[in-house]
Design an enzyme around this catalytic site. Structure first.
Site, PDB file in Angstrom:
ATOM      1  N   CYS A 180       6.469  -6.685   7.469  1.00 55.98           N
ATOM      2  CA  CYS A 180       7.623  -6.145   8.177  1.00 55.98           C
ATOM      3  C   CYS A 180       8.100  -7.170   9.196  1.00 55.98           C
ATOM      4  CB  CYS A 180       7.228  -4.857   8.898  1.00 55.98           C
ATOM      5  SG  CYS A 180       8.636  -4.011   9.668  1.00 55.98           S
TER       6      CYS A 180
ATOM      7  N   SER B  55      12.213   6.441  14.624  1.00 51.45           N
ATOM      8  CA  SER B  55      11.063   6.109  15.472  1.00 51.45           C
ATOM      9  C   SER B  55      11.571   5.728  16.851  1.00 51.45           C
ATOM     10  CB  SER B  55      10.283   4.939  14.849  1.00 51.45           C
ATOM     11  OG  SER B  55       9.693   5.347  13.640  1.00 51.45           O
ATOM     12  N   LEU B  56      11.287   6.567  17.826  1.00 57.40           N
ATOM     13  CA  LEU B  56      11.880   6.388  19.156  1.00 57.40           C
ATOM     14  C   LEU B  56      10.890   5.751  20.133  1.00 57.40           C
ATOM     15  CD1 LEU B  56      14.724   7.080  19.928  1.00 57.40           C
ATOM     16  CD2 LEU B  56      13.916   9.262  20.824  1.00 57.40           C
TER      17      LEU B  56
ATOM     18  N   CYS C 210       3.400   8.669   0.943  1.00 57.98           N
ATOM     19  CA  CYS C 210       4.024   7.766   1.910  1.00 57.98           C
ATOM     20  C   CYS C 210       4.218   6.418   1.211  1.00 57.98           C
ATOM     21  CB  CYS C 210       3.095   7.655   3.116  1.00 57.98           C
ATOM     22  SG  CYS C 210       3.668   6.523   4.371  1.00 57.98           S
TER      23      CYS C 210
ATOM     24  N   ASN D 229      -2.771   5.725  16.931  1.00 52.21           N
ATOM     25  CA  ASN D 229      -3.967   5.506  16.130  1.00 52.21           C
ATOM     26  C   ASN D 229      -4.656   4.227  16.575  1.00 52.21           C
ATOM     27  OD1 ASN D 229      -3.927   7.739  14.299  1.00 52.21           O
ATOM     28  ND2 ASN D 229      -2.088   6.824  13.442  1.00 52.21           N
TER      29      ASN D 229
ATOM     30  N   GLY E 119       6.796  -1.676   6.137  1.00 50.64           N
ATOM     31  CA  GLY E 119       8.166  -2.198   6.116  1.00 50.64           C
ATOM     32  C   GLY E 119       9.185  -1.288   6.760  1.00 50.64           C
ATOM     33  N   GLU E 120      10.385  -1.835   6.942  1.00 52.27           N
ATOM     34  CA  GLU E 120      11.509  -1.079   7.496  1.00 52.27           C
ATOM     35  C   GLU E 120      12.450  -0.762   6.327  1.00 52.27           C
ATOM     36  OE1 GLU E 120      12.709   0.531  10.113  1.00 52.27           O
ATOM     37  OE2 GLU E 120      14.582   0.731   9.027  1.00 52.27           O
TER      38      GLU E 120
ATOM     39  N   SER F  49      12.371   6.903   7.141  1.00 51.50           N
ATOM     40  CA  SER F  49      12.098   6.657   8.563  1.00 51.50           C
ATOM     41  C   SER F  49      12.581   5.264   8.955  1.00 51.50           C
ATOM     42  CB  SER F  49      10.587   6.769   8.807  1.00 51.50           C
ATOM     43  OG  SER F  49      10.289   6.552  10.172  1.00 51.50           O
TER      44      SER F  49
ATOM     45  N   CYS G 130       2.195  -1.597  16.012  1.00 52.96           N
ATOM     46  CA  CYS G 130       2.046  -1.351  14.565  1.00 52.96           C
ATOM     47  C   CYS G 130       1.286  -2.478  13.884  1.00 52.96           C
ATOM     48  CB  CYS G 130       3.414  -1.195  13.930  1.00 52.96           C
ATOM     49  SG  CYS G 130       3.316  -0.846  12.170  1.00 52.96           S
TER      50      CYS G 130
ATOM     51  N   CYS H 298      -0.704   6.383  10.280  1.00 49.94           N
ATOM     52  CA  CYS H 298       0.545   5.732  10.710  1.00 49.94           C
ATOM     53  C   CYS H 298       0.250   4.428  11.426  1.00 49.94           C
ATOM     54  CB  CYS H 298       1.303   6.619  11.680  1.00 49.94           C
ATOM     55  SG  CYS H 298       1.765   8.189  10.989  1.00 49.94           S
TER      56      CYS H 298
ATOM     57  N   CYS I  64       7.229  -4.398  15.906  1.00 49.76           N
ATOM     58  CA  CYS I  64       6.811  -3.363  16.863  1.00 49.76           C
ATOM     59  C   CYS I  64       5.373  -3.642  17.311  1.00 49.76           C
ATOM     60  CB  CYS I  64       6.896  -1.973  16.234  1.00 49.76           C
ATOM     61  SG  CYS I  64       8.563  -1.549  15.714  1.00 49.76           S
TER      62      CYS I  64
ATOM     63  N   GLU J 214       0.816  -1.207   0.000  1.00 48.44           N
ATOM     64  CA  GLU J 214       0.000   0.000   0.000  1.00 48.44           C
ATOM     65  C   GLU J 214       0.856   1.266   0.000  1.00 48.44           C
ATOM     66  OE1 GLU J 214      -3.769  -1.886   2.437  1.00 48.44           O
ATOM     67  OE2 GLU J 214      -2.237  -0.909   3.618  1.00 48.44           O
TER      68      GLU J 214
HETATM   69  N1  SAH Z   1       9.790   0.986   9.942  1.00 46.72           N
HETATM   70  C1  SAH Z   1       9.947   2.403   9.803  1.00 46.72           C
HETATM   71  C2  SAH Z   1       8.992   2.973   8.809  1.00 46.72           C
HETATM   72  C3  SAH Z   1       7.515   2.871   9.215  1.00 46.72           C
HETATM   73  S1  SAH Z   1       7.106   4.452   9.654  1.00 46.72           S
HETATM   74  C4  SAH Z   1       9.890   3.058  11.159  1.00 46.72           C
HETATM   75  O1  SAH Z   1       9.642   2.359  12.144  1.00 46.72           O
HETATM   76  O2  SAH Z   1      10.153   4.255  11.268  1.00 46.72           O
HETATM   77  C5  SAH Z   1       5.595   4.383  10.342  1.00 46.72           C
HETATM   78  C6  SAH Z   1       5.497   5.362  11.498  1.00 46.72           C
HETATM   79  O3  SAH Z   1       4.228   5.133  12.076  1.00 46.72           O
HETATM   80  C7  SAH Z   1       6.548   5.072  12.546  1.00 46.72           C
HETATM   81  O4  SAH Z   1       6.984   6.211  13.228  1.00 46.72           O
HETATM   82  C8  SAH Z   1       5.738   4.162  13.428  1.00 46.72           C
HETATM   83  O5  SAH Z   1       6.329   4.036  14.647  1.00 46.72           O
HETATM   84  C9  SAH Z   1       4.390   4.843  13.421  1.00 46.72           C
HETATM   85  N2  SAH Z   1       3.296   3.992  13.911  1.00 46.72           N
HETATM   86  C10 SAH Z   1       3.228   2.658  13.883  1.00 46.72           C
HETATM   87  N3  SAH Z   1       2.103   2.216  14.489  1.00 46.72           N
HETATM   88  C11 SAH Z   1       1.436   3.310  14.906  1.00 46.72           C
HETATM   89  C12 SAH Z   1       0.194   3.501  15.594  1.00 46.72           C
HETATM   90  N4  SAH Z   1      -0.576   2.482  15.988  1.00 46.72           N
HETATM   91  N5  SAH Z   1      -0.189   4.777  15.855  1.00 46.72           N
HETATM   92  C13 SAH Z   1       0.577   5.821  15.467  1.00 46.72           C
HETATM   93  N6  SAH Z   1       1.748   5.684  14.819  1.00 46.72           N
HETATM   94  C14 SAH Z   1       2.186   4.446  14.527  1.00 46.72           C
END
Ligand code: SAH
Length: 353
Positions: free
Chosen positions: A112, A215-216, A105, A291, A161-162, A193, A119, A334, A116, A92
Site C-alpha cells: 500500500c 477510515s477516519l 476481506c 491491534n 491496499g487502498e 473501505s 498499519c 485489521c 498510515c 492475502e
Molecule cells: N485502505 C483502506 C482499506 C484497508 S481497511 C482503508 O484505509 O480503509 C483496513 C482497516 O483496518 C482500516 O479501517 C484501517 O484503518 C484498519 N487498521 C489498520 N491498522 C490497524 C491496526 N493496527 N489496528 C486496528 N485497525 C487497523
C-alpha cells in the site's frame, strides 16, 4: 503462455472479445459461467463448447488462478490465505466466520502507498495493483475452500491496499463478482473501505451502489495528518463535506472506522469532537481497538477508555459498535496483513506451492 486472462474481463468485455473472434455473443455467457464456477480451471472442462472452440480459446487466452501458498486458521475460526500471484508476488485475504454466514476481506493491491502509521501493510510499501481477476478470484478461491458455498455472503474491501487507488480494477471486479451468471454476490452486501481518496470516493458513489466505509481515526487535522499522510491531500473539512454530498442509497449508512490508539485519540474529548464533526450524516461508527503489532508504535486502549468513548458517541445518538477483533493470533486482524515473503524471497515461495 497467453497473456489475456479471461478472468480479468467483465461479461460485457468478454462478449466484445468473443464477437471480435467472429463468435455469437451467447458464447460469452457460457464461457463466463465456466470461468466463475468453483473448481473449473481449464478450457477443457467447458464441456458445452466444441473441441475446436476450446482449442481456439486455449491458443488465444488463459485462465488466471491464485496459488494457495499458506493458510492459517485462528482459534476463533478466522482463516487467512496467502496467495501466490503469477509474478511471484504475494497477497492475502481473510475469511471471517459470523454467526450464520461468512465475510471475506479482500485485498486490492500488493502492499500500500498510503503510509498510515498504525498499519502493518503500509510497512511493505507499494508493490503493485491487483488485476480485476486477481481481486475477484479471491472470492472464487475462498469458495473452493469452503464446504458450504452459500454461506459466503459479505465482501469487504478492507484487506491489503487502498481500493480506491486501484479504481478501474476494483469496479471491474465488482461487476464480475455481482454478475448473476457468475458468483452473483449481492451489491447490498459489499463494502468498500477507503482512507479518504475524495475524488474517487465521489466517483464510486455516482457509479455503483456499494457500501462505503471511511477510515477516519482522528477528529482533527493535526492528529489525523500525523496518523494518515493522505489527510494533507484531503483534509477533514473536505472529506466530511464529501461524505455529506455522497449519493447514499436510502437504506444505507456510511460506516466510519475509528481505531482507538491508547492515550492518543481515545479520550472522551476526542469522542465529543468526533460527534460534532459527523453531525447530521447518516452513519454508524465502528470503533476498532488498535491491534497490537510489533511493527507499529501504538498500544491498545484500556477497556474503560473504549467504553467511555463509545458512551459519549451514544449520548450524541450515534450508532457506535466496538468491533471485536478476529484473527489477531494469526496476524489476520485489521491492519495486520503483511505478506512477509514478498519481494526478493518470492522465489522460495514458489517452491512451497
Ligand atoms: N485502505 C483502506 C482499506 C484497508 S481497511 C482503508 O484505509 O480503509 C483496513 C482497516 O483496518 C482500516 O479501517 C484501517 O484503518 C484498519 N487498521 C489498520 N491498522 C490497524 C491496526 N493496527 N489496528 C486496528 N485497525 C487497523
Amino acid at each position: 503462455m497467453n497473456c489475456l486472462d479471461l478472468r480479468d474481463l467483465t461479461r460485457k468485455e468478454l462478449k466484445a472479445w468473443v464477437q471480435a473472434l467472429g463468435l455469437p455473443g451467447f458464447r460469452a455467457t457460457q464461457i463466463f459461467r465456466w470461468l466463475w464456477t468453483p473448481g473449473v480451471r481449464t478450457f477443457d472442462e467447458m464441456t458445452n463448447l466444441s473441441k475446436a472452440l476450446r482449442t481456439e480459446l486455449h491458443q488465444k487466452a488463459s485462465i488466471g488462478s491464485l496459488k494457495k501458498l499458506d493458510l492459517r486458521v485462528s482459534a476463533d475460526g478466522t482463516t487467512k490465505f496467502a496467495w501466490l500471484l503469477t509474478d511471484g508476488r504475494i497477497m492475502e485475504s481473510v475469511l471471517i466466520p459470523e454467526r450464520n454466514h461468512f465475510t471475506l476481506c479482500l485485498s486490492t493491491q500488493v502492499g500500500c502507498a498510503m503510509g498510515c502509521t498504525f498499519c502493518h501493510t503500509a510497512r511493505m510499501g507499494f508493490k503493485r495493483n491487483l488485476t480485476s481477476g486477481e481481486i475477484a478470484m479471491q472470492a472464487l478461491a475462498a469458495l473452493e475452500h469452503m464446504p458450504e458455498a452459500g454461506r459466503l455472503k459479505n465482501l469487504v474491501f478492507m484487506g491489503m491496499g487502498e481500493p480506491l487507488a486501484n479504481y478501474e480494477n476494483l469496479v471491474k471486479a465488482l461487476y464480475i463478482l455481482t454478475d448473476d451468471h457468475g458468483l452473483n454476490f449481492s451489491w447490498r452486501r459489499i463494502t468498500v473501505s477507503t482512507c479518504g481518496l475524495l475524488p474517487q470516493m465521489l466517483r464510486l458513489g455516482s457509479e455503483v451502489d456499494v457500501g462505503l466505509a471511511v477510515s477516519l481515526h482522528a477528529p482533527e487535522d493535526s492528529l489525523r495528518t500525523k496518523l494518515m499522510p493522505v489527510n494533507k491531500r484531503y483534509p477533514l473539512a473536505d472529506l466530511i463535506a464529501g461524505c455529506r454530498q455522497y449519493p447514499l442509497a436510502r437504506r444505507r449508512r456510511i460506516t466510519f472506522e475509528y481505531i482507538l490508539l491508547g492515550g492518543l485519540n481515545d479520550s472522551v474529548k476526542h469522542a465529543e469532537k468526533l460527534a460534532r464533526l459527523l453531525r447530521g450524516i447518516r452513519c454508524k461508527i465502528n470503533l476498532i481497538p488498535c491491534n497490537p503489532s510489533h511493527a507499529v508504535p501504538f498500544s491498545p486502549p484500556t477497556p474503560s477508555d473504549v467504553e467511555s468513548f463509545r458512551k459519549e458517541l451514544l449520548r450524541h445518538n450515534y450508532t457506535a459498535i466496538v468491533r471485536k477483533s478476529k484473527g489477531a493470533d494469526i496476524g489476520a486482524a485489521c491492519g495486520q496483513l503483511y505478506a512477509e515473503l514478498n519481494g526478493a524471497e518470492s522465489a522460495n515461495c514458489a517452491s512451497l506451492s
